[in-house]
Design a protein around this motif. Structure first.
Motif, PDB file in Angstrom:
ATOM      1  N   PHE A  16       0.868  -1.184   0.000  1.00 13.70           N
ATOM      2  CA  PHE A  16       0.000   0.000   0.000  1.00 13.70           C
ATOM      3  C   PHE A  16       0.895   1.221   0.000  1.00 13.70           C
ATOM      4  CE2 PHE A  16      -3.075  -2.787   2.402  1.00 13.70           C
ATOM      5  CZ  PHE A  16      -4.097  -2.737   1.471  1.00 13.70           C
ATOM      6  N   ALA A  21       2.389  -4.145   3.422  1.00  5.70           N
ATOM      7  CA  ALA A  21       1.429  -4.560   4.451  1.00  5.70           C
ATOM      8  C   ALA A  21       1.610  -6.063   4.679  1.00  5.70           C
ATOM      9  CB  ALA A  21       0.014  -4.249   4.016  1.00  5.70           C
ATOM     10  N   ASN A  41      -0.015  -3.554  16.307  1.00  4.96           N
ATOM     11  CA  ASN A  41      -0.958  -2.778  15.504  1.00  4.96           C
ATOM     12  C   ASN A  41      -0.282  -2.388  14.200  1.00  4.96           C
ATOM     13  OD1 ASN A  41      -1.872  -1.338  18.586  1.00  4.96           O
ATOM     14  ND2 ASN A  41      -3.173  -2.682  17.403  1.00  4.96           N
ATOM     15  N   GLY A  42      -0.948  -2.716  13.084  1.00  2.94           N
ATOM     16  CA  GLY A  42      -0.380  -2.357  11.784  1.00  2.94           C
ATOM     17  C   GLY A  42       0.567  -3.404  11.220  1.00  2.94           C
ATOM     18  N   THR A  47      -5.029  -7.206   6.791  1.00  3.78           N
ATOM     19  CA  THR A  47      -4.792  -7.219   5.341  1.00  3.78           C
ATOM     20  C   THR A  47      -4.723  -8.660   4.842  1.00  3.78           C
ATOM     21  OG1 THR A  47      -3.545  -5.164   5.530  1.00  3.78           O
ATOM     22  CG2 THR A  47      -3.209  -6.439   3.526  1.00  3.78           C
ATOM     23  N   GLU A 167     -10.148 -10.300  16.065  1.00  6.61           N
ATOM     24  CA  GLU A 167     -10.288  -9.796  17.449  1.00  6.61           C
ATOM     25  C   GLU A 167     -11.686 -10.047  18.014  1.00  6.61           C
ATOM     26  OE1 GLU A 167      -8.494  -6.077  18.576  1.00  6.61           O
ATOM     27  OE2 GLU A 167      -7.392  -6.055  16.693  1.00  6.61           O
ATOM     28  N   SER A 392       1.644   3.986  13.577  1.00 12.68           N
ATOM     29  CA  SER A 392       2.445   3.645  12.400  1.00 12.68           C
ATOM     30  C   SER A 392       1.735   4.102  11.119  1.00 12.68           C
ATOM     31  CB  SER A 392       2.805   2.151  12.444  1.00 12.68           C
ATOM     32  OG  SER A 392       2.223   1.445  11.439  1.00 12.68           O
ATOM     33  N   LEU A 403      -5.306   3.827   8.022  1.00 13.06           N
ATOM     34  CA  LEU A 403      -4.555   3.278   9.149  1.00 13.06           C
ATOM     35  C   LEU A 403      -5.175   1.971   9.603  1.00 13.06           C
ATOM     36  CD1 LEU A 403      -3.889   6.256  11.590  1.00 13.06           C
ATOM     37  CD2 LEU A 403      -2.552   5.482   9.679  1.00 13.06           C
ATOM     38  N   SER A 404      -4.381   1.125  10.251  1.00 13.45           N
ATOM     39  CA  SER A 404      -4.939  -0.101  10.841  1.00 13.45           C
ATOM     40  C   SER A 404      -5.806   0.298  12.034  1.00 13.45           C
ATOM     41  CB  SER A 404      -3.813  -1.027  11.280  1.00 13.45           C
ATOM     42  OG  SER A 404      -3.289  -0.596  12.513  1.00 13.45           O
ATOM     43  N   GLY A 405      -6.716  -0.609  12.434  1.00 12.53           N
ATOM     44  CA  GLY A 405      -7.653  -0.304  13.523  1.00 12.53           C
ATOM     45  C   GLY A 405      -6.930   0.157  14.785  1.00 12.53           C
ATOM     46  N   ASN A 407      -3.998   1.472  15.124  1.00 14.36           N
ATOM     47  CA  ASN A 407      -3.315   2.763  14.976  1.00 14.36           C
ATOM     48  C   ASN A 407      -4.305   3.925  15.015  1.00 14.36           C
ATOM     49  OD1 ASN A 407      -0.391   2.473  14.835  1.00 14.36           O
ATOM     50  ND2 ASN A 407      -0.883   1.002  13.233  1.00 14.36           N
TER      51      ASN A 407
HETATM   52  P1  ATP Z   1      -4.356  -3.823  14.034  1.00 13.25           P
HETATM   53  O1  ATP Z   1      -3.874  -4.739  15.103  1.00 13.25           O
HETATM   54  O2  ATP Z   1      -4.118  -2.408  14.416  1.00 13.25           O
HETATM   55  O3  ATP Z   1      -5.765  -4.089  13.567  1.00 13.25           O
HETATM   56  P2  ATP Z   1      -3.240  -5.110  11.589  1.00 13.25           P
HETATM   57  O4  ATP Z   1      -2.112  -6.034  11.915  1.00 13.25           O
HETATM   58  O5  ATP Z   1      -4.562  -5.729  11.300  1.00 13.25           O
HETATM   59  O6  ATP Z   1      -3.349  -4.009  12.742  1.00 13.25           O
HETATM   60  P3  ATP Z   1      -3.467  -3.970   8.922  1.00 13.25           P
HETATM   61  O7  ATP Z   1      -4.805  -3.341   9.088  1.00 13.25           O
HETATM   62  O8  ATP Z   1      -3.398  -5.195   8.106  1.00 13.25           O
HETATM   63  O9  ATP Z   1      -2.763  -4.210  10.333  1.00 13.25           O
HETATM   64  O10 ATP Z   1      -2.505  -2.870   8.295  1.00 13.25           O
HETATM   65  C1  ATP Z   1      -1.179  -3.145   7.822  1.00 13.25           C
HETATM   66  C2  ATP Z   1      -0.600  -1.905   7.167  1.00 13.25           C
HETATM   67  O11 ATP Z   1      -1.265  -1.652   5.914  1.00 13.25           O
HETATM   68  C3  ATP Z   1      -0.752  -0.630   7.984  1.00 13.25           C
HETATM   69  O12 ATP Z   1       0.436   0.124   7.829  1.00 13.25           O
HETATM   70  C4  ATP Z   1      -1.918   0.097   7.336  1.00 13.25           C
HETATM   71  O13 ATP Z   1      -1.778   1.501   7.479  1.00 13.25           O
HETATM   72  C5  ATP Z   1      -1.796  -0.334   5.888  1.00 13.25           C
HETATM   73  N1  ATP Z   1      -3.112  -0.396   5.206  1.00 13.25           N
HETATM   74  C6  ATP Z   1      -4.105  -1.286   5.469  1.00 13.25           C
HETATM   75  N2  ATP Z   1      -5.158  -1.081   4.640  1.00 13.25           N
HETATM   76  C7  ATP Z   1      -4.816  -0.033   3.851  1.00 13.25           C
HETATM   77  C8  ATP Z   1      -5.460   0.660   2.768  1.00 13.25           C
HETATM   78  N3  ATP Z   1      -6.677   0.307   2.365  1.00 13.25           N
HETATM   79  N4  ATP Z   1      -4.799   1.692   2.192  1.00 13.25           N
HETATM   80  C9  ATP Z   1      -3.565   2.044   2.598  1.00 13.25           C
HETATM   81  N5  ATP Z   1      -2.878   1.427   3.592  1.00 13.25           N
HETATM   82  C10 ATP Z   1      -3.490   0.402   4.202  1.00 13.25           C
END
Ligand code: ATP
Length: 504
Positions: A16, A21, A41-42, A47, A167, A392, A403-405, A407
């Protein structure tokens, strides 16, 4: 449709805006197995699961079901292949009944007598897995745990062999978590496979056979749960040791910051949600409200912060009456609020990160002059929050929805607590945060306490309450069962009081 016995994700990558990701991820799961997916987180967990559910296409890599390559273009194809996903935020129509919601997503909804036929199916499933769900109730009448069961039934009725749970326990009460774990065990025994995303290491250790740890989009470790422990998992995840038990310094309380005097507050359905609540909160003190959600916690936080009217009684901050004053007036009098449903109500997803960093604070002199916003100041403020709370993101010019949830949670928390409020009203502040961020946030609350803030902390996590609070009120059906000091021996009775069975 062939039953899934083995599912593999091979060398999956997704970029992304130039950020990985997911990078070269291999993951497999077999019939009767529960695999935990862990990471900061992130780290890329959602993804990866969105790719499996057909919401995103990978840039490279393959998905194999029973050894054969498959292409999953969208969720409908994913469901057809036997994959079901229960999202963090439930996808249910609140004004419809359980049956109607299931009919909406059921792939074989019959044309004639759909309700009768679906009711039969729901009853069969409820019996098979001990679901206890009333098919005619409207969704808004159900607890979070019941709503989650509806989502699980939806997935199972559509033939899910693999269930992805993102979660799943963060919105549940301790009893509902126990019920969910027992349902997952039954599904496992019947040959289903489950991918379980969680930040709660105790749960991962209890329920999963195997765990995979992601960091910055890559797999950094995997292990059978029987060969590892909570500490090692945390280290794998954040690359350092985590202190699980925060130690709070003994402080003597300062002058009175908040006084709540006999307030009565109506709930959404017109009945009283809070009955005659009184308490005081002092500088250098963290006051916890423990209780099963839905017992008046949300109404209490909203009444104090000016979002919900108070029908009788008084609320004073530093001796000043703020009863039924506007949220802005109360904020300007030193009260900061971290709301419960912060992703829904705490941000504007389409705005940039720096806009969201000052949401509800844009009128402050330091951020605006007349009709004009001071963008340089605002951007610097956003950068400070991002650095301090380790949000992040590749830039402050990023749309917040990207952003991820976790973050997004960090950004909202940073905004709420970075100003050293006189009173901080914080609802479930560690919800959705990874272990490292949870440790940071808890220490930050203790630091605010040390510097003279008063903190009103709502949490269902008894461990968190025990660690952080000086005094705790237990709430049940809108009334306080007791107010206890943290060295009170009756602390061990809190669980019973939360169920309303003991009043002291
Ligand atoms: P959390 O525990 O906070 O839910 P996560 O491990 O599920 O986090 P992801 O949501 O998969 O993390 O995000 C991974 C990375 O990809 C992050 O840096 C996020 O900002 C980026 N990202 C996710 N979806 C998008 C999108 N649609 N557009 C741009 N960046 C994205």
């Amino acid at each position: 449709m062939e039953k899934i016995d083995r599912l593999e994700m091979k060398a999956i990558s997704k970029l992304f805006h130039g950020i990985h990701a997911n990078q070269n991820i291999n993951l497999s799961v077999e019939s009767g197995e529960i695999v935990g997916l862990l990471g900061e987180n992130g780290a890329g967990k959602t993804t990866l699961m969105n790719i499996l559910y057909g919401l995103y296409q990978p840039d490279s890599g393959q998905i194999k079901i029973n050894g054969k390559n498959v292409r999953i273009n969208n969720p409908v194809e994913s469901i057809r292949s036997g994959i079901g996903m229960v999202h963090q935020h439930f996808m249910l129509v609140q004004n419809h009944s359980v049956i109607e919601n299931i009919a909406l997503s059921y792939k074989n909804t019959p044309f004639f007598f759909p309700k009768i036929k679906i009711r039969k199916k729901v009853e069969q499933f409820s019996k098979k897995f001990d679901f206890h769900i009333d098919p005619d109730k409207k969704i808004w009448q159900l607890s979070a745990g019941e709503q989650q069961r509806v989502e699980i039934i939806k997935a199972l009725l559509n033939g899910a062999d693999l269930l992805i749970l993102d979660e799943p326990t963060s919105v549940l009460t301790p009893q509902e978590i126990k019920d969910l774990i027992s349902i997952l065990r039954q599904l496992k025994a019947k040959g289903h496979m489950i991918i379980f995303i969680s930040h709660k290491l105790d749960e991962i250790m209890e329920i999963c056979d195997r765990v995979i740890v992601l960091q910055k989009g890559k797999i950094v470790g995997s292990s059978n749960t029987k060969d590892t422990d909570k500490k090692s998992l945390a280290r794998m995840m954040v690359g350092r040791d985590i202190v699980f038990n925060t130690l709070k310094e003994k402080l003597s309380k300062g002058k009175k910051t908040l006084s709540v005097e006999n307030i009565n507050v109506p709930g959404d359905k017109g009945l009283l949600a809070l009955k005659n609540i009184s308490f005081e909160l002092f500088k250098n003190e963290i006051f916890g409200i423990a209780g099963v959600s839905g017992n008046g916690q949300r109404e209490l936080a909203e009444a104090i912060t000016g979002i919900r009217p108070i029908s009788s009684g008084k609320v004073k901050v530093n001796g000043k009456d703020i009863t039924n004053k506007s949220a802005r007036h109360i904020y300007d009098n030193g009260v900061s609020h971290v709301p419960e449903e912060r992703i829904r109500f705490g941000i504007a997803p389409g705005l940039f990160l720096y806009d969201n960093a000052i949401l509800k604070q844009h009128h402050l002199k330091k951020f605006s002059k007349g009709y004009f916003l001071k963008y340089r100041r605002i951007k610097n403020h956003a950068k400070t929050i991002i650095n301090k709370f380790k949000v992040s993101t590749h830039s402050i010019n990023n749309q917040t929805r990207n952003l991820s949830g976790g973050n997004i949670q960090k950004l909202i928390l940073g905004r709420g607590v970075s100003e050293q409020p006189q009173l901080l009203v914080a609802s479930h502040p560690t919800y959705g945060l990874d272990v490292g961020a949870t440790e940071f946030l808890r220490n930050h609350l203790l630091e605010l306490r040390k510097q003279g803030s008063a903190v009103l902390l709502f949490s269902e996590d008894l461990e968190e309450i025990f660690e952080l609070c000086d005094r705790v009120a237990v709430i049940f059906e809108g009334e306080f069962m007791a107010i206890l000091d943290s060295d009170d021996k009756r602390f061990s009775d809190i669980g019973l009081m939360m169920a309303g069975s003991k009043r002291i």
